[in-house]
Design an enzyme around this catalytic site. Structure first.
Site, mmCIF file in Angstrom:
data_model
loop_
_atom_site.group_PDB
_atom_site.id
_atom_site.type_symbol
_atom_site.label_atom_id
_atom_site.label_comp_id
_atom_site.label_asym_id
_atom_site.label_seq_id
_atom_site.Cartn_x
_atom_site.Cartn_y
_atom_site.Cartn_z
ATOM 1 C CE LYS A 22 -34.559 -7.042 10.863
ATOM 2 N NZ LYS A 22 -33.397 -6.372 11.440
ATOM 3 C CG ASN A 23 -34.624 -2.860 11.065
ATOM 4 O OD1 ASN A 23 -34.449 -3.881 11.717
ATOM 5 N ND2 ASN A 23 -33.994 -2.611 9.927
ATOM 6 N NE ARG A 91 -23.866 -3.409 15.408
ATOM 7 C CZ ARG A 91 -24.461 -2.271 15.634
ATOM 8 N NH1 ARG A 91 -25.747 -2.160 15.482
ATOM 9 N NH2 ARG A 91 -23.764 -1.221 16.000
ATOM 10 C CB CYS A 115 -22.031 -7.388 12.295
ATOM 11 S SG CYS A 115 -23.438 -7.380 11.219
ATOM 12 N NE ARG A 120 -24.442 -3.110 11.874
ATOM 13 C CZ ARG A 120 -25.664 -3.624 11.836
ATOM 14 N NH1 ARG A 120 -25.841 -4.877 11.521
ATOM 15 N NH2 ARG A 120 -26.711 -2.881 12.119
ATOM 16 N N PRO A 121 -19.601 -0.140 14.579
ATOM 17 C CG PRO A 121 -18.650 1.896 13.932
ATOM 18 C CD PRO A 121 -19.174 0.601 13.386
ATOM 19 C CG ASP A 306 -31.574 -2.714 5.742
ATOM 20 O OD1 ASP A 306 -30.372 -2.982 5.872
ATOM 21 O OD2 ASP A 306 -32.264 -2.235 6.666
ATOM 22 N NE ARG A 398 -30.713 -11.618 12.644
ATOM 23 C CZ ARG A 398 -29.986 -10.696 12.021
ATOM 24 N NH1 ARG A 398 -29.042 -11.048 11.191
ATOM 25 N NH2 ARG A 398 -30.200 -9.417 12.238
HETATM 26 N N1 EPU Z 1 -21.983 3.979 12.606
HETATM 27 C C1 EPU Z 1 -20.886 4.511 13.226
HETATM 28 N N2 EPU Z 1 -20.936 4.693 14.577
HETATM 29 C C2 EPU Z 1 -22.035 4.392 15.314
HETATM 30 C C3 EPU Z 1 -23.155 3.845 14.664
HETATM 31 C C4 EPU Z 1 -23.097 3.657 13.299
HETATM 32 O O1 EPU Z 1 -19.882 4.802 12.593
HETATM 33 O O2 EPU Z 1 -22.015 4.597 16.537
HETATM 34 C C5 EPU Z 1 -21.956 3.768 11.138
HETATM 35 C C6 EPU Z 1 -22.196 2.317 10.749
HETATM 36 O O3 EPU Z 1 -20.993 1.567 10.815
HETATM 37 C C7 EPU Z 1 -22.741 2.457 9.369
HETATM 38 C C8 EPU Z 1 -23.580 3.718 9.461
HETATM 39 O O4 EPU Z 1 -23.059 4.433 10.580
HETATM 40 O O5 EPU Z 1 -21.704 2.671 8.451
HETATM 41 C C9 EPU Z 1 -25.061 3.490 9.652
HETATM 42 O O6 EPU Z 1 -25.285 2.575 10.721
HETATM 43 P P1 EPU Z 1 -26.564 2.673 11.631
HETATM 44 O O7 EPU Z 1 -26.157 2.957 13.029
HETATM 45 O O8 EPU Z 1 -27.576 3.575 11.025
HETATM 46 O O9 EPU Z 1 -27.121 1.183 11.595
HETATM 47 P P2 EPU Z 1 -27.980 0.520 12.741
HETATM 48 O O10 EPU Z 1 -28.820 1.535 13.368
HETATM 49 O O11 EPU Z 1 -27.100 -0.306 13.592
HETATM 50 C C10 EPU Z 1 -30.108 -0.044 11.348
HETATM 51 C C11 EPU Z 1 -30.819 -1.275 10.899
HETATM 52 C C12 EPU Z 1 -30.036 -1.970 9.810
HETATM 53 C C13 EPU Z 1 -29.841 -0.990 8.659
HETATM 54 C C14 EPU Z 1 -29.143 0.283 9.167
HETATM 55 C C15 EPU Z 1 -29.000 1.339 8.093
HETATM 56 C C16 EPU Z 1 -31.981 -1.999 12.903
HETATM 57 C C17 EPU Z 1 -32.173 -3.044 13.942
HETATM 58 N N3 EPU Z 1 -30.992 -2.181 12.038
HETATM 59 O O12 EPU Z 1 -28.867 -0.484 11.890
HETATM 60 O O13 EPU Z 1 -30.835 -3.060 9.373
HETATM 61 O O14 EPU Z 1 -29.068 -1.590 7.661
HETATM 62 O O15 EPU Z 1 -29.910 0.842 10.249
HETATM 63 O O16 EPU Z 1 -30.227 1.676 7.565
HETATM 64 O O17 EPU Z 1 -32.736 -1.043 12.837
HETATM 65 C C18 EPU Z 1 -31.275 -5.161 8.486
HETATM 66 O O18 EPU Z 1 -32.475 -5.000 8.824
HETATM 67 O O19 EPU Z 1 -30.914 -6.109 7.738
HETATM 68 C C19 EPU Z 1 -30.277 -4.234 8.986
HETATM 69 C C20 EPU Z 1 -28.974 -4.512 8.996
#
Ligand code: EPU
Length: 419
Positions: A22-23, A91, A115, A120-121, A306, A398
């Protein structure tokens, strides 16, 4: 709203086929916006998050055709605005920002809402776009990006909680069509980032270093259509391995990539399970001596956030005291109170769960809150006494393709009640 009834006390045995990630698929589908030519993406899982992404792409003007796991997309003429009503559901819709900015030098996308797994900034995404020369405005709930041209830059994407996965993808997708060289430091090393980079390279992008903390991108004037097969979903595979650990005699996950499961396999071995693998499968065989664990979630190649909830479900019935520390999403413990309703003994202190193993959990009505928390409840219910009724199962749909049917094929007794 559908619910799931898990009749506990079963043993699982057999093979289960893992679907596409998915990701990986979400940003790869968004990346098709970068070219006017047709792209063909194979092994796209049948999940509601994927459906949302395809709806967004359709609303942006793409022609989308889907037949089983193959999606064909042609983004010949596109719009640059993705409104709240479609973006709010997921998101990951933020990952259209990078390709829209890269190709059209403009994007207007609603800011994703809150979320349940915590704040989730997307500040790091926006900082990266600014470094490439975009003007970034957040107004009326929308993110507005605009640039006369994009210029390669040196960008550090490491945040307070480590690197950002979708942020790394977003900046790569914008930078592939920028002028000059972009150096991303503090890049996420997840296999999903590598998969996206490989698709972009197949489209004609020049990218090196994906899978390390330093990614270099040399901008090109345009990209062309490409075919790509999405990598196996490592979190789905890990979830079924934990299902095997919790309620198994011997479970094999097939069509997977064991190299992506390193931290999960290591943790399961430490907990006393026997694991073996081939080039594309992993087998778990429980043995008698289970041991409690100390786990800390970390960015890849560390233990994945995850998989945290599923491990909490497993450790809840293992002898001894385990400690699970969440460093990526410190508030991601929605499953704890539901596991406690099933009889688990867990003390939660900030971002740390101390789990005192009990002999058995008992079925109870529980509420699915987010995707992985819901999976954890299904896993916890497998060996529990009686029936567990899991409400709000749309969360699980999802990210897991027919999890009930796949578990039933292994010997579980799960009913889906439609309403
Ligand atoms: N963060 C910031 N600023 C940003 C972006 C992220 O501070 O601009 C922080 C987040 O708050 C968090 C950390 O950085 O503490 C990591 O977040 P990340 O951006 O890596 O998460 P994401 O890319 O939004 C993806 C996966 C998530 C998975 C995370 C971490 C997708 C669609 N989602 O999210 O998957 O938990 O990476 O590995 O790829 C799930 O599949 O259940 C899921 C939540």
């Amino acid at each position: 709203m559908d619910k799931i009834l898990v009749h506990g006390g079963v043993r699982l045995k057999g093979d289960v086929r893992i679907g596409g990630s998915k990701n990986s698929a979400l940003p790869i589908l968004a990346a098709t916006l970068l070219t006017k030519e047709k792209c063909v993406i194979d092994r796209v899982p049948d999940l509601s998050d994927i459906h949302y992404m395809l709806t967004i792409l359709g609303r942006l003007g793409c022609e989308v055709e889907r037949a089983s796991g193959v999606v064909q997309i042609r983004a010949e003429k596109i719009l640059t605005e993705a409104p709240y009503e479609i973006v709010r559901k997921m998101r990951a819709s933020v990952c259209v920002l990078g390709p829209l900015l890269g190709r059209e030098k403009a994007a207007k996308v609603s800011l994703p809402g809150g979320c349940v797994i915590g704040d989730r900034p997307i500040d790091l995404h926006l900082k990266g776009f600014e470094s490439l020369g975009a003007k970034v405005v957040v107004k009326g709930g929308d993110i507005l990006l605009e640039a006369k041209k994009l210029q390669g830059a040196r960008i550090n994407l490491r945040g307070r909680h480590g690197p950002t996965v979708l942020g790394t993808g977003n900046i790569m997708m914008a930078a592939v069509l920028a002028e000059g060289i972009t150096d991303i430091e503090g890049a996420a090393e997840e296999p999903e980032v590598v998969d996206l980079a490989n698709f972009l390279i197949a489209m004609g992008a020049k990218i090196s270093g994906a899978g390390t903390q330093h990614i270099q991108i040399e901008g090109v004037p345009e990209l062309h259509g490409a075919n790509h097969t999405v990598i196996p979903d490592r979190i789905e595979a890990g979830t079924f391995l934990v299902a095997g650990a919790i309620a198994g005699s011997r479970v094999t996950v097939t069509r997977t990539n064991p190299a992506h499961l390193g931290a999960v396999i290591t943790a399961l071995k430490k907990a006393g399970f026997e694991l073996s693998h081939t080039s594309d499968s992993v087998t778990i065989s429980p043995n008698g001596s289970r041991r409690p664990l100390h786990i800390e979630t970390l960015p890849y190649p560390g233990f994945p956030t995850d998989m945290q909830a599923q491990f909490c479900a497993m450790l809840a019935t293992m002898d001894g005291t385990s400690v699970v520390t969440e460093t990526v999403f410190p508030q991601r413990f929605m499953h704890v109170s539901e596991l406690k309703r099933m009889g688990a003994s867990i003390d939660l202190n900030n971002h740390c769960a101390t789990i005192h193993g009990v002999e058995r959990l008992s079925g109870a009505p529980v509420m699915a809150s987010d995707l992985r928390a819901s999976a954890a409840l299904v896993l916890a219910a497998l060996p529990a006494d009686g029936i567990t009724e899991i409400n709000r199962v749309y969360h699980i749909d999802r990210g897991y393709e027919a999890i009930d049917e796949k578990l039933n094929a292994l010997g579980a007794h799960i009913e889906r009640v439609k309403s």
